[in-house]
Design a protein around this motif. Structure first.
Motif, PDB file in Angstrom:
ATOM      1  N   SER A 189      10.670  26.591 -10.934  1.00 13.29           N
ATOM      2  CA  SER A 189      10.047  27.816 -11.430  1.00 13.29           C
ATOM      3  C   SER A 189       9.972  28.875 -10.332  1.00 13.29           C
ATOM      4  O   SER A 189      10.163  30.067 -10.592  1.00 13.29           O
ATOM      5  CB  SER A 189       8.647  27.514 -11.972  1.00 13.29           C
ATOM      6  N   SER A 215      10.329  17.433 -22.644  1.00 15.10           N
ATOM      7  CA  SER A 215       9.989  18.467 -21.667  1.00 15.10           C
ATOM      8  C   SER A 215       9.315  19.663 -22.333  1.00 15.10           C
ATOM      9  O   SER A 215       8.518  20.355 -21.707  1.00 15.10           O
ATOM     10  CB  SER A 215      11.243  18.920 -20.923  1.00 15.10           C
ATOM     11  N   VAL A 216       9.617  19.881 -23.611  1.00 15.70           N
ATOM     12  CA  VAL A 216       8.991  20.999 -24.328  1.00 15.70           C
ATOM     13  C   VAL A 216       7.562  20.643 -24.725  1.00 15.70           C
ATOM     14  O   VAL A 216       6.629  21.424 -24.521  1.00 15.70           O
ATOM     15  CB  VAL A 216       9.814  21.365 -25.581  1.00 15.70           C
ATOM     16  N   ASN A 231       5.558  18.441 -23.444  1.00 18.19           N
ATOM     17  CA  ASN A 231       4.677  18.194 -22.310  1.00 18.19           C
ATOM     18  C   ASN A 231       4.382  19.445 -21.487  1.00 18.19           C
ATOM     19  O   ASN A 231       3.476  19.442 -20.650  1.00 18.19           O
ATOM     20  CB  ASN A 231       5.290  17.138 -21.384  1.00 18.19           C
ATOM     21  N   ALA A 232       5.129  20.515 -21.707  1.00 20.35           N
ATOM     22  CA  ALA A 232       4.960  21.721 -20.899  1.00 20.35           C
ATOM     23  C   ALA A 232       3.871  22.622 -21.473  1.00 20.35           C
ATOM     24  O   ALA A 232       3.680  22.705 -22.686  1.00 20.35           O
ATOM     25  CB  ALA A 232       6.282  22.485 -20.834  1.00 20.35           C
ATOM     26  N   GLY A 266       6.041  27.947 -19.434  1.00 18.23           N
ATOM     27  CA  GLY A 266       6.401  26.540 -19.358  1.00 18.23           C
ATOM     28  C   GLY A 266       7.208  26.056 -20.542  1.00 18.23           C
ATOM     29  O   GLY A 266       8.175  25.316 -20.381  1.00 18.23           O
ATOM     30  N   LYS A 267       6.816  26.463 -21.737  1.00 17.32           N
ATOM     31  CA  LYS A 267       7.511  26.024 -22.951  1.00 17.32           C
ATOM     32  C   LYS A 267       8.952  26.525 -22.978  1.00 17.32           C
ATOM     33  O   LYS A 267       9.865  25.788 -23.365  1.00 17.32           O
ATOM     34  CB  LYS A 267       6.771  26.526 -24.192  1.00 17.32           C
ATOM     35  N   GLY A 325      10.905  24.618 -20.532  1.00 14.27           N
ATOM     36  CA  GLY A 325      11.169  23.293 -21.070  1.00 14.27           C
ATOM     37  C   GLY A 325      12.277  23.302 -22.095  1.00 14.27           C
ATOM     38  O   GLY A 325      13.106  22.391 -22.144  1.00 14.27           O
ATOM     39  N   GLY A 346      15.539  23.597 -20.504  1.00 13.90           N
ATOM     40  CA  GLY A 346      15.836  22.337 -19.851  1.00 13.90           C
ATOM     41  C   GLY A 346      16.415  21.286 -20.785  1.00 13.90           C
ATOM     42  O   GLY A 346      16.947  20.276 -20.322  1.00 13.90           O
ATOM     43  N   THR A 347      16.321  21.508 -22.112  1.00 15.06           N
ATOM     44  CA  THR A 347      16.877  20.552 -23.071  1.00 15.06           C
ATOM     45  C   THR A 347      18.371  20.748 -23.292  1.00 15.06           C
ATOM     46  O   THR A 347      19.003  19.920 -23.947  1.00 15.06           O
ATOM     47  CB  THR A 347      16.156  20.659 -24.431  1.00 15.06           C
TER      48      THR A 347
END
Length: 428
Positions: free
Chosen positions: A51, A221-222, A224-225, A335-336, A339, A342-343
């Protein structure tokens, strides 16, 4: 090629002036997509915060645009040249001392920028003519080829994150969709081939997962963010040993910067060496790197893959990079959204990188073509071949424990020295 591009292709000035508006937002997002994989790979490999890397990439790009008055369509982000030195420095002196050394390394660019102001840009052009710069640009693209291939085959370091056959299928879908959109696309579709490739690869991953019963897209990751997350900024420390170790490393991205500025100028048909001047582009890059280090991020460098995207999309308006920078800063706090990005399966980005890195090599070839028949002269062939083999082969030169040159930096220095010491062809 669109009608507008056809009308301007033969003009002396093909690039566009800075025009900021909502119309460039989508293309700016595409440029961030192009840079995203490499941008976050550096912090993931070195232990820095991804980040923070996104934030400093956005801020660094804006600093660069302010210094250069928004004239050059480039995006600044994490430098691959610093990966190994950062890992060693963190293990030896710790993260704060490492980021402090990285901040100081940005001053190398600043010193170079003032040297250019004193002696003029001509001395750089004499030191680094097309016979040197052309193959260095090619090395920039070709040396990154293993990164693209590893991503396309699902290989992360020594870990195979998915079966190679599945990874190659996803990479092929993304690459094919990008190629077809770039070649056959019309209107708006023509300038978003990267986004089309990402979407096609993402959908293919979802379908392949349903067919095989495996999960190629993880939403963990989505879920949990957090929606809002402040990047983990680092307060730097300044230790002389770490600084002395890190300073020589800046030579490699400095040469890469020079090559990238020439490359983007070759693409847009504008002489950025003169306007805004290499002294200002170098200054902007240096200040961006220093600010990144002060915040705990990796050093910034002009991104070759984004230059490849500019070459592919023909989107020359520098304001596009302003949007890419804005999205990078926003993404660093959401964060979302981070995330979700990141997928995206790594092979999808790898497939697109295969095309972009190759296009950088083609730009280097176009620079070399300026030599014409002179390229076949023994002196020039010696310089070009030496640069290519040293850079692509990854030759490393170590002098003591604190000085190390490899890859692009060593290849560039070798070319520079050979250009200075090798005699020219005698004239009757």
């Amino acid at each position: 090629m669109t009608a507008q591009t056809e009308n301007t292709a033969g003009a002396d000035t093909l690039g566009e002036d800075y025009k900021f508006g909502m119309g460039q937002a989508l293309v700016g997002a595409q440029m961030l997509f192009v840079a995203f994989g490499a941008l976050v790979l550096v912090p993931l490999l070195t232990g820095l915060d991804a980040s923070v890397a996104l934030f400093t990439a956005g801020v660094g790009t804006l600093i660069f645009q302010i210094v250069t008055k928004g004239q050059v369509p480039v995006f600044l982000a994490s430098s691959f040249a610093f990966i190994a030195p950062i890992i060693f420095a963190v293990q030896t002196w710790g993260l704060p001392a490492t980021t402090g050394a990285l901040a100081v390394s940005g001053l190398v660019y600043v010193v170079l920028s003032f040297a250019i102001r004193i002696f003029g840009a001509g001395f750089l052009q004499r030191l680094l003519p097309p016979v040197v710069v052309g193959p260095v640009i090619m090395v920039i693209g070709l040396s990154l080829a293993p990164v693209a291939v590893n991503m396309a085959t699902g290989l992360a370091g020594d870990t195979q994150i998915m079966p190679k056959s599945y990874a190659l299928f996803l990479a092929a879908v993304a690459l094919g969709a990008t190629m077809l959109t770039a070649i056959l696309g019309r209107g708006m579709m023509r300038i978003v081939p990267i986004i089309v490739g990402v979407i096609a690869g993402y959908v293919a991953a979802l379908v392949l997962g349903m067919v095989t019963g495996e999960s190629f897209v993880s939403m963990a990751s989505v879920s949990n963010a957090a929606w809002f997350a402040v990047p983990n900024f680092v307060t730097p420390e300044f230790q002389l040993a770490a600084i002395v170790f890190m300073l020589p490393v800046a030579i490699a991205p400095a040469i890469e910067h020079f090559g990238d500025i020439l490359a983007i100028g070759n693409v847009t048909k504008r002489d950025y060496m003169t306007k805004p001047g290499i002294q200002n582009t170098m200054l902007g890059d240096g200040l961006a790197t220093s600010v990144a280090g002060l915040l705990g991020g990796p050093p910034n460098t002009t991104y070759s893959e984004v230059t490849g995207a500019v070459t592919l999309t023909r989107a020359f308006n520098p304001a596009i990079m302003t949007w890419a920078a804005i999205f990078a800063i926003i993404l660093s706090f959401v964060g979302k959204l981070g995330g979700a990005l990141g997928t995206i399966p790594m092979p999808v980005m790898g497939g697109i990188m295969i095309l972009l890195f190759g296009m950088i090599a083609v730009v280097g070839l176009s620079v070399l073509s300026k030599l014409g028949e002179a390229l076949s002269e023994p002196r020039n062939m010696v310089i070009v071949s030496t640069i290519l083999v040293i850079g692509i082969g990854g030759l490393t030169l170590e002098l003591g424990d604190d000085f190390k040159l490899a890859g692009i930096g060593l290849a560039g220095i070798a070319g520079l020295v050979l250009n200075l010491i090798l005699p020219h062809k005698s004239k009757d």
